[in-house]
Design a protein around this motif. Structure first.
Motif, PDB file in Angstrom:
ATOM      1  N   GLN A  96       0.827  -1.208   0.000  1.00  0.00           N
ATOM      2  CA  GLN A  96       0.000   0.000   0.000  1.00  0.00           C
ATOM      3  C   GLN A  96       0.863   1.262   0.000  1.00  0.00           C
ATOM      4  O   GLN A  96       0.623   2.193  -0.763  1.00  0.00           O
ATOM      5  CB  GLN A  96      -0.922  -0.014   1.224  1.00  0.00           C
ATOM      6  N   ARG A  97       1.880   1.277   0.862  1.00  0.00           N
ATOM      7  CA  ARG A  97       2.754   2.442   0.975  1.00  0.00           C
ATOM      8  C   ARG A  97       3.471   2.730  -0.342  1.00  0.00           C
ATOM      9  O   ARG A  97       3.558   3.881  -0.777  1.00  0.00           O
ATOM     10  CB  ARG A  97       3.762   2.243   2.103  1.00  0.00           C
ATOM     11  N   ARG A  98       3.981   1.693  -0.980  1.00  0.00           N
ATOM     12  CA  ARG A  98       4.691   1.886  -2.248  1.00  0.00           C
ATOM     13  C   ARG A  98       3.779   2.522  -3.293  1.00  0.00           C
ATOM     14  O   ARG A  98       4.184   3.445  -3.996  1.00  0.00           O
ATOM     15  CB  ARG A  98       5.222   0.559  -2.775  1.00  0.00           C
ATOM     16  N   LEU A  99       2.572   2.024  -3.390  1.00  0.00           N
ATOM     17  CA  LEU A  99       1.646   2.579  -4.375  1.00  0.00           C
ATOM     18  C   LEU A  99       1.275   4.019  -4.026  1.00  0.00           C
ATOM     19  O   LEU A  99       1.194   4.873  -4.914  1.00  0.00           O
ATOM     20  CB  LEU A  99       0.403   1.694  -4.481  1.00  0.00           C
ATOM     21  N   GLU A 100       1.075   4.286  -2.754  1.00  0.00           N
ATOM     22  CA  GLU A 100       0.760   5.653  -2.331  1.00  0.00           C
ATOM     23  C   GLU A 100       1.916   6.600  -2.624  1.00  0.00           C
ATOM     24  O   GLU A 100       1.697   7.749  -3.013  1.00  0.00           O
ATOM     25  CB  GLU A 100       0.416   5.681  -0.844  1.00  0.00           C
ATOM     26  N   GLN A 101       3.156   6.139  -2.445  1.00  0.00           N
ATOM     27  CA  GLN A 101       4.321   6.967  -2.745  1.00  0.00           C
ATOM     28  C   GLN A 101       4.368   7.346  -4.227  1.00  0.00           C
ATOM     29  O   GLN A 101       4.920   8.382  -4.584  1.00  0.00           O
ATOM     30  CB  GLN A 101       5.617   6.250  -2.361  1.00  0.00           C
ATOM     31  N   LEU A 102       3.774   6.518  -5.056  1.00  0.00           N
ATOM     32  CA  LEU A 102       3.723   6.792  -6.493  1.00  0.00           C
ATOM     33  C   LEU A 102       2.395   7.422  -6.900  1.00  0.00           C
ATOM     34  O   LEU A 102       2.067   7.507  -8.079  1.00  0.00           O
ATOM     35  CB  LEU A 102       3.981   5.490  -7.273  1.00  0.00           C
ATOM     36  N   HIS A 103       1.630   7.868  -5.895  1.00  0.00           N
ATOM     37  CA  HIS A 103       0.360   8.571  -6.094  1.00  0.00           C
ATOM     38  C   HIS A 103      -0.670   7.713  -6.802  1.00  0.00           C
ATOM     39  O   HIS A 103      -1.466   8.205  -7.602  1.00  0.00           O
ATOM     40  CB  HIS A 103       0.580   9.891  -6.838  1.00  0.00           C
ATOM     41  N   TYR A 104      -0.671   6.421  -6.475  1.00  0.00           N
ATOM     42  CA  TYR A 104      -1.664   5.510  -7.048  1.00  0.00           C
ATOM     43  C   TYR A 104      -2.602   5.078  -5.931  1.00  0.00           C
ATOM     44  O   TYR A 104      -2.164   4.615  -4.881  1.00  0.00           O
ATOM     45  CB  TYR A 104      -1.009   4.284  -7.674  1.00  0.00           C
ATOM     46  N   ARG A 105      -3.866   5.207  -6.173  1.00  0.00           N
ATOM     47  CA  ARG A 105      -4.884   4.806  -5.189  1.00  0.00           C
ATOM     48  C   ARG A 105      -5.450   3.453  -5.623  1.00  0.00           C
ATOM     49  O   ARG A 105      -6.004   3.339  -6.723  1.00  0.00           O
ATOM     50  CB  ARG A 105      -5.967   5.853  -5.088  1.00  0.00           C
ATOM     51  N   VAL A 106      -5.328   2.470  -4.748  1.00  0.00           N
ATOM     52  CA  VAL A 106      -5.848   1.140  -5.046  1.00  0.00           C
ATOM     53  C   VAL A 106      -7.366   1.179  -4.974  1.00  0.00           C
ATOM     54  O   VAL A 106      -7.925   1.647  -3.986  1.00  0.00           O
ATOM     55  CB  VAL A 106      -5.303   0.100  -4.036  1.00  0.00           C
ATOM     56  N   PRO A 107      -8.044   0.714  -6.030  1.00  0.00           N
ATOM     57  CA  PRO A 107      -9.509   0.695  -5.986  1.00  0.00           C
ATOM     58  C   PRO A 107     -10.019  -0.174  -4.849  1.00  0.00           C
ATOM     59  O   PRO A 107      -9.435  -1.227  -4.551  1.00  0.00           O
ATOM     60  CB  PRO A 107      -9.897   0.074  -7.338  1.00  0.00           C
ATOM     61  N   ALA A 108     -11.062   0.258  -4.203  1.00  0.00           N
ATOM     62  CA  ALA A 108     -11.631  -0.486  -3.045  1.00  0.00           C
ATOM     63  C   ALA A 108     -12.372  -1.723  -3.502  1.00  0.00           C
ATOM     64  O   ALA A 108     -12.836  -1.850  -4.552  1.00  0.00           O
ATOM     65  CB  ALA A 108     -12.542   0.417  -2.238  1.00  0.00           C
TER      66      ALA A 108
END
Length: 108
Positions: A96-108
């Motif tokens: 989750q952190r890695r994706l957030e660092q790249l400004h990507y929001r994981v779909p719920a």
């Protein structure tokens, strides 16, 4: 919390990890050869766990970001509700952190 993976789940996850490689190649032309070699050498589940234990964002994940393909990343795969139970809370937080660092929001 991580659960014990059944043989069927392990095989299915392995195929999904291989599909990460082929999906990315199909949509972007990017070939994550070392990723595929690791998956084939130690299995998809173990490869995901090993990659999640690495400290920083990988060059491969950065490349996926540049190509607009983060939805095809291993990190998104492990965060999928179908597979989450195979990983520890720390491993999920790392993805989750890695994706957030790249400004990507994981779909719920």
């Amino acid at each position: 919390m991580t659960a014990m993976a059944t043989t069927t789940e392990t095989k299915a996850f392995h195929l999904e990890m291989r599909n990460v490689y082929f999906s990315v190649q199909r949509v972007s032309g990017y070939r994550a050869t070392r990723f595929l070699q690791l998956v084939d050498r130690i299995g998809g589940l173990e490869a995901a766990k090993r990659l999640l234990s690495a400290g920083d964002i990988s060059n491969g994940l950065t490349e996926l970001c540049l190509k607009g393909c983060l939805q095809h990343s291993m990190e998104c795969l492990v965060l999928d509700k179908k597979w989450r139970h195979l990983f520890t809370d720390d491993q999920l937080a790392t993805a989750q952190r890695r994706l957030e660092q790249l400004h990507y929001r994981v779909p719920a």
